[in-house]
Motif scaffolding. Structure first.
Motif, mmCIF file in Angstrom:
data_model
loop_
_atom_site.group_PDB
_atom_site.id
_atom_site.type_symbol
_atom_site.label_atom_id
_atom_site.label_comp_id
_atom_site.label_asym_id
_atom_site.label_seq_id
_atom_site.Cartn_x
_atom_site.Cartn_y
_atom_site.Cartn_z
ATOM 1 N N LYS A 43 0.843 -1.235 -0.076
ATOM 2 C CA LYS A 43 0.068 -0.024 0.011
ATOM 3 C C LYS A 43 1.162 1.325 0.026
ATOM 4 N N THR A 44 2.154 1.224 0.510
ATOM 5 C CA THR A 44 2.787 2.302 0.630
ATOM 6 C C THR A 44 4.076 2.397 -0.323
ATOM 7 N N ALA A 45 4.101 1.589 -1.196
ATOM 8 C CA ALA A 45 5.371 1.368 -2.154
ATOM 9 C C ALA A 45 5.595 2.531 -2.810
ATOM 10 N N ARG A 46 4.382 3.254 -3.172
ATOM 11 C CA ARG A 46 5.027 4.409 -4.026
ATOM 12 C C ARG A 46 5.398 5.797 -3.395
ATOM 13 N N GLY A 47 5.555 5.583 -1.956
ATOM 14 C CA GLY A 47 5.809 6.872 -1.191
ATOM 15 C C GLY A 47 7.366 7.373 -1.649
ATOM 16 N N GLN A 48 7.361 8.530 -1.709
ATOM 17 C CA GLN A 48 8.519 9.286 -1.984
ATOM 18 C C GLN A 48 9.069 10.357 -1.047
ATOM 19 N N ARG A 49 8.368 10.543 0.164
ATOM 20 C CA ARG A 49 8.706 11.688 0.890
ATOM 21 C C ARG A 49 9.923 11.017 1.922
ATOM 22 N N LEU A 50 9.548 9.896 2.515
ATOM 23 C CA LEU A 50 10.325 9.283 3.495
ATOM 24 C C LEU A 50 10.337 7.850 3.405
ATOM 25 N N HIS A 51 11.492 7.183 3.536
ATOM 26 C CA HIS A 51 11.335 5.602 3.396
ATOM 27 C C HIS A 51 11.535 5.556 5.147
ATOM 28 N N LEU A 52 10.418 4.624 5.663
ATOM 29 C CA LEU A 52 10.625 4.162 7.205
ATOM 30 C C LEU A 52 10.552 2.776 7.039
ATOM 31 N N ARG A 53 11.810 2.464 7.604
ATOM 32 C CA ARG A 53 11.893 1.056 7.681
ATOM 33 C C ARG A 53 12.003 0.633 9.197
#
Ligand code: IPE
Ligand code: IPE
Ligand code: MG
Length: 240
Positions: free
Chosen positions: A118-128
């Motif tokens: 669901k969040t794969a396209r997020g570009q703002r922050l990569h939260l791991r």
């Protein structure tokens, strides 16, 4: 204020148990308060423009803890995934989980997979989020699977620029051993449930006040006739 920091920050979120004990509460209450600090930190990470934020939530060695504590941690992780995935997607946060999956309940693994999708396209922050994570194990797995250094590096993930550990201990506890090769370390006395934007701001301030040399010369010496290519790389320049 530190500058907008498009860097990789990794945090060892330690001290939940001590926070609870100081208040004569069961350790689980410390983990609950810790989960709120995670939410605050992610908001602050966006405000400071971090590129990647890796949070150590549960180590491969944390299975040694009492069952009730392990259950609480797994429940909190489940709630985080369920409750935050919508907000992450809206805010442009790409959520990934690192660590072993073969020892997690099947229902939790499918929750992780859905959240990542669901969040794969997020570009703002990569939260791991690191869950059932052991850096030694990750290194061995990457070495087994990769046929060259490029593949090995990709299997492990990006180098860390800034490593923060709360609650006073000054050790890595099997977290991102390879990726921290040239990381700057900040150790804070405050316990994780007390961590907030001010803690991140102070850590970033320290990061930006340091000079990273990566084996080269300090900037001043480099200007006075160091070899070409020996110039210092500073802070955010190191991130991909
Ligand atoms: C960190 O807090 C959370 C996890 C390790 C899961 P701790 O539970 O280690 O807290 P302390 O170190 O006992 O205070
Ligand atoms: C490291 O903290 C793991 C997490 C923060 C998730 P620990 O509390 O487990 O580490 P040690 O035992 O003090 O080294
Ligand atoms: Mg601890």
């Amino acid at each position: 204020m530190p500058p907008i920091s498009p860097i990789h920050v990794a945090i060892i979120m330690d001290g939940n148990g001590r926070w609870a004990t100081q208040r004569q509460l069961p350790r689980q209450e410390g983990h609950r308060a810790g989960a709120q600090a995670v939410r605050r930190t992610v908001e602050a990470a966006i405000r400071y423009g971090l590129h990647t934020l890796t949070l150590y939530a549960f180590s491969a060695d944390n299975w040694k803890r009492p069952q009730i504590e392990v259950n609480t941690l797994m429940l909190l992780f489940r709630s985080y995934l369920t409750e935050e995935v919508g907000a992450c997607a809206r805010q442009g946060i790409r959520l990934s989980v690192i660590g072993r999956r073969d020892r997690l309940p099947r229902s939790l693994v499918s929750l992780i997979e859905q959240a990542e999708l669901k969040t794969a396209r997020g570009q703002r922050l990569h939260l791991r989020l690191a869950v059932d994570y052991s850096s030694r194990y990750a290194i061995l797995e990457a070495a087994r699977a990769a046929s060259n250094e490029e593949e090995f590096r990709r299997a492990l993930g990006p180098d860390v620029d800034l490593l923060i550990r709360t609650a006073g201990e000054q050790r890595l506890s099997d977290f991102l051993l390879w990726e921290c090769a040239y990381a700057e370390f900040v150790f804070l006395p405050q316990l994780w449930p007390d961590f907030d934007e001010a803690g991140l701001r102070e850590s970033l301030r320290q990061f930006w006040s340091r000079e990273r040399r990566f084996g080269g010369l300090p900037a001043a010496s480099a200007r006075q006739g160091g070899e070409p290519g020996s110039t210092v790389l500073r802070g955010a320049r190191s991130c991909a």
